[in-house]
Design a protein around this motif. Structure first.
Motif, PDB file in Angstrom:
ATOM      1  N   ASN A 153       0.845  -1.191   0.000  1.00 36.52           N
ATOM      2  CA  ASN A 153       0.000   0.000   0.000  1.00 36.52           C
ATOM      3  C   ASN A 153       0.885   1.249   0.000  1.00 36.52           C
ATOM      4  O   ASN A 153       2.115   1.158  -0.141  1.00 36.52           O
ATOM      5  CB  ASN A 153      -0.955  -0.013   1.194  1.00 36.52           C
ATOM      6  CG  ASN A 153      -0.229  -0.179   2.527  1.00 36.52           C
ATOM      7  OD1 ASN A 153       0.953   0.147   2.646  1.00 36.52           O
ATOM      8  ND2 ASN A 153      -0.933  -0.676   3.525  1.00 36.52           N
ATOM      9  N   VAL A 154       0.272   2.408   0.162  1.00 36.19           N
ATOM     10  CA  VAL A 154       1.036   3.662   0.101  1.00 36.19           C
ATOM     11  C   VAL A 154       2.109   3.702   1.171  1.00 36.19           C
ATOM     12  O   VAL A 154       3.267   4.061   0.901  1.00 36.19           O
ATOM     13  CB  VAL A 154       0.080   4.866   0.245  1.00 36.19           C
ATOM     14  CG1 VAL A 154       0.872   6.164   0.309  1.00 36.19           C
ATOM     15  CG2 VAL A 154      -0.906   4.906  -0.921  1.00 36.19           C
ATOM     16  N   ARG A 155       1.757   3.316   2.391  1.00 43.62           N
ATOM     17  CA  ARG A 155       2.732   3.324   3.484  1.00 43.62           C
ATOM     18  C   ARG A 155       3.867   2.338   3.215  1.00 43.62           C
ATOM     19  O   ARG A 155       5.037   2.639   3.477  1.00 43.62           O
ATOM     20  CB  ARG A 155       2.033   2.980   4.805  1.00 43.62           C
ATOM     21  CG  ARG A 155       2.937   2.997   6.021  1.00 43.62           C
ATOM     22  CD  ARG A 155       3.601   4.337   6.214  1.00 43.62           C
ATOM     23  NE  ARG A 155       4.409   4.378   7.423  1.00 43.62           N
ATOM     24  CZ  ARG A 155       5.353   5.281   7.653  1.00 43.62           C
ATOM     25  NH1 ARG A 155       5.604   6.228   6.752  1.00 43.62           N
ATOM     26  NH2 ARG A 155       6.037   5.268   8.767  1.00 43.62           N
ATOM     27  N   GLY A 156       3.536   1.176   2.673  1.00 39.00           N
ATOM     28  CA  GLY A 156       4.569   0.194   2.372  1.00 39.00           C
ATOM     29  C   GLY A 156       5.531   0.671   1.306  1.00 39.00           C
ATOM     30  O   GLY A 156       6.752   0.466   1.402  1.00 39.00           O
ATOM     31  N   ARG A 157       5.003   1.324   0.272  1.00 40.01           N
ATOM     32  CA  ARG A 157       5.885   1.850  -0.786  1.00 40.01           C
ATOM     33  C   ARG A 157       6.775   2.968  -0.247  1.00 40.01           C
ATOM     34  O   ARG A 157       7.944   3.081  -0.634  1.00 40.01           O
ATOM     35  CB  ARG A 157       5.037   2.344  -1.955  1.00 40.01           C
ATOM     36  CG  ARG A 157       4.303   1.213  -2.692  1.00 40.01           C
ATOM     37  CD  ARG A 157       3.753   1.678  -4.023  1.00 40.01           C
ATOM     38  NE  ARG A 157       2.733   2.723  -3.868  1.00 40.01           N
ATOM     39  CZ  ARG A 157       1.439   2.491  -3.750  1.00 40.01           C
ATOM     40  NH1 ARG A 157       0.978   1.234  -3.739  1.00 40.01           N
ATOM     41  NH2 ARG A 157       0.569   3.484  -3.651  1.00 40.01           N
ATOM     42  N   GLN A 158       6.239   3.781   0.664  1.00 36.48           N
ATOM     43  CA  GLN A 158       7.058   4.834   1.253  1.00 36.48           C
ATOM     44  C   GLN A 158       8.202   4.265   2.082  1.00 36.48           C
ATOM     45  O   GLN A 158       9.349   4.724   1.986  1.00 36.48           O
ATOM     46  CB  GLN A 158       6.181   5.745   2.119  1.00 36.48           C
ATOM     47  CG  GLN A 158       5.207   6.608   1.343  1.00 36.48           C
ATOM     48  CD  GLN A 158       4.285   7.392   2.251  1.00 36.48           C
ATOM     49  OE1 GLN A 158       4.163   7.102   3.446  1.00 36.48           O
ATOM     50  NE2 GLN A 158       3.605   8.391   1.688  1.00 36.48           N
ATOM     51  N   LEU A 159       7.906   3.258   2.881  1.00 35.53           N
ATOM     52  CA  LEU A 159       8.945   2.648   3.708  1.00 35.53           C
ATOM     53  C   LEU A 159      10.004   1.965   2.856  1.00 35.53           C
ATOM     54  O   LEU A 159      11.207   2.059   3.144  1.00 35.53           O
ATOM     55  CB  LEU A 159       8.322   1.637   4.677  1.00 35.53           C
ATOM     56  CG  LEU A 159       7.489   2.211   5.820  1.00 35.53           C
ATOM     57  CD1 LEU A 159       6.794   1.094   6.590  1.00 35.53           C
ATOM     58  CD2 LEU A 159       8.361   3.041   6.757  1.00 35.53           C
ATOM     59  N   LEU A 160       9.567   1.274   1.806  1.00 36.23           N
ATOM     60  CA  LEU A 160      10.534   0.595   0.950  1.00 36.23           C
ATOM     61  C   LEU A 160      11.395   1.598   0.202  1.00 36.23           C
ATOM     62  O   LEU A 160      12.607   1.379   0.008  1.00 36.23           O
ATOM     63  CB  LEU A 160       9.800  -0.324  -0.029  1.00 36.23           C
ATOM     64  CG  LEU A 160      10.679  -1.232  -0.894  1.00 36.23           C
ATOM     65  CD1 LEU A 160      11.552  -2.126  -0.022  1.00 36.23           C
ATOM     66  CD2 LEU A 160       9.823  -2.076  -1.829  1.00 36.23           C
ATOM     67  N   ALA A 187       5.290 -16.157   8.067  1.00 30.65           N
ATOM     68  CA  ALA A 187       6.654 -16.252   7.558  1.00 30.65           C
ATOM     69  C   ALA A 187       7.243 -14.859   7.389  1.00 30.65           C
ATOM     70  O   ALA A 187       6.515 -13.879   7.203  1.00 30.65           O
ATOM     71  CB  ALA A 187       6.684 -17.001   6.230  1.00 30.65           C
ATOM     72  N   THR A 188       8.561 -14.774   7.475  1.00 34.55           N
ATOM     73  CA  THR A 188       9.288 -13.525   7.241  1.00 34.55           C
ATOM     74  C   THR A 188       9.760 -13.482   5.794  1.00 34.55           C
ATOM     75  O   THR A 188      10.330 -14.462   5.287  1.00 34.55           O
ATOM     76  CB  THR A 188      10.495 -13.411   8.178  1.00 34.55           C
ATOM     77  OG1 THR A 188      10.039 -13.438   9.536  1.00 34.55           O
ATOM     78  CG2 THR A 188      11.248 -12.110   7.941  1.00 34.55           C
ATOM     79  N   VAL A 189       9.512 -12.371   5.123  1.00 35.61           N
ATOM     80  CA  VAL A 189       9.920 -12.212   3.729  1.00 35.61           C
ATOM     81  C   VAL A 189      10.806 -10.973   3.611  1.00 35.61           C
ATOM     82  O   VAL A 189      10.647 -10.008   4.366  1.00 35.61           O
ATOM     83  CB  VAL A 189       8.702 -12.084   2.792  1.00 35.61           C
ATOM     84  CG1 VAL A 189       7.923 -13.386   2.754  1.00 35.61           C
ATOM     85  CG2 VAL A 189       7.788 -10.955   3.234  1.00 35.61           C
ATOM     86  N   SER A 190      11.733 -11.020   2.684  1.00 34.43           N
ATOM     87  CA  SER A 190      12.654  -9.900   2.456  1.00 34.43           C
ATOM     88  C   SER A 190      12.209  -9.123   1.225  1.00 34.43           C
ATOM     89  O   SER A 190      12.091  -9.702   0.130  1.00 34.43           O
ATOM     90  CB  SER A 190      14.086 -10.411   2.270  1.00 34.43           C
ATOM     91  OG  SER A 190      14.529 -11.091   3.436  1.00 34.43           O
ATOM     92  N   LEU A 191      11.968  -7.846   1.401  1.00 33.50           N
ATOM     93  CA  LEU A 191      11.548  -6.975   0.299  1.00 33.50           C
ATOM     94  C   LEU A 191      12.692  -6.044  -0.050  1.00 33.50           C
ATOM     95  O   LEU A 191      13.405  -5.549   0.838  1.00 33.50           O
ATOM     96  CB  LEU A 191      10.321  -6.153   0.702  1.00 33.50           C
ATOM     97  CG  LEU A 191       9.163  -6.914   1.351  1.00 33.50           C
ATOM     98  CD1 LEU A 191       8.033  -5.951   1.690  1.00 33.50           C
ATOM     99  CD2 LEU A 191       8.676  -8.031   0.453  1.00 33.50           C
ATOM    100  N   SER A 192      12.862  -5.811  -1.311  1.00 32.91           N
ATOM    101  CA  SER A 192      13.922  -4.896  -1.746  1.00 32.91           C
ATOM    102  C   SER A 192      13.417  -4.048  -2.893  1.00 32.91           C
ATOM    103  O   SER A 192      12.581  -4.479  -3.690  1.00 32.91           O
ATOM    104  CB  SER A 192      15.174  -5.677  -2.173  1.00 32.91           C
ATOM    105  OG  SER A 192      14.877  -6.545  -3.244  1.00 32.91           O
TER     106      SER A 192
END
Length: 199
Positions: A153-160, A187-192
């Protein structure tokens, strides 16, 4: 006899009208009472009719059978989107209401976010805040399988965009009646952040 007495020595009820003697009853007779021509005494003829009342209760509502669900391994795509395959086990009469959500935990010290991780880290005088950065819901019939994608979402894109790399927590839950959702995968996932190619 006098005073409206019944034959056989029984006294007439006060509701009968007494023609002679000291009968002080009311002049109305109950419905169904009659007098005979032979003795002139009131004869009670009351019939009771019992009828069965049909049931007005509606038939119990039928609900879809609850089926069990499962989730496969998660994969990370471009832009931080996470895909996972969800399955609903059981007959076609059953159904599974599933929700897949991505979240991170922010560590806040003195009003400033100092770290973003999949889980909260223990730090003195630090506050933690869980932020949902993506979520999607789906309803599957029994025997159905589907790959769903959780986009940021918007917050997720800002943090990334700020941190370029994130450790997020993927949680898949199943709604079970009126009770709390049941977790079927965590589960833990890695976003980049996708790096731009140089020309």
């Amino acid at each position: 006899g006098g005073g409206g007495a019944w034959s056989g020595g029984l006294s007439a009820p006060s509701v009968w009208g007494g023609g002679g003697g000291g009968g002080a009853g009311a002049s109305l007779l109950p419905q169904g009472a009659s007098t005979t021509a032979d003795s002139g005494q009131p004869m009670l003829a009351i019939g009771y009719v019992m009828s069965a009342t049909p049931s007005t209760q509606p038939p119990p509502a039928t609900t879809a059978a609850q089926a069990s669900a499962s989730a496969g391994a998660a994969s990370v795509g471009g832009g931080g989107a996470v895909s996972v395959t969800l399955s609903c086990d059981g007959s076609a009469a059953g159904s599974c209401q599933l929700t897949a959500a991505l979240s991170v935990t922010e560590t806040i010290v003195s009003g400033h976010v100092t770290a973003v991780a999949a889980r909260a880290a223990r730090r003195p005088k630090a506050a933690h805040r869980t932020v949902t950065i993506g979520q999607t819901s789906v309803t599957l019939s029994g025997g159905q399988q589907r790959a769903v994608t959780v986009s940021l979402n918007v917050r997720g894109r800002q943090l990334l965009a700020t941190h370029r790399k994130l450790k997020a927590r993927l949680v898949v839950t199943q709604s079970v009646g009126a009770g709390p959702p049941s977790t079927i995968k965590s589960a833990t996932v890695s976003l980049s952040l996708a790096s731009k190619r140089r020309r």
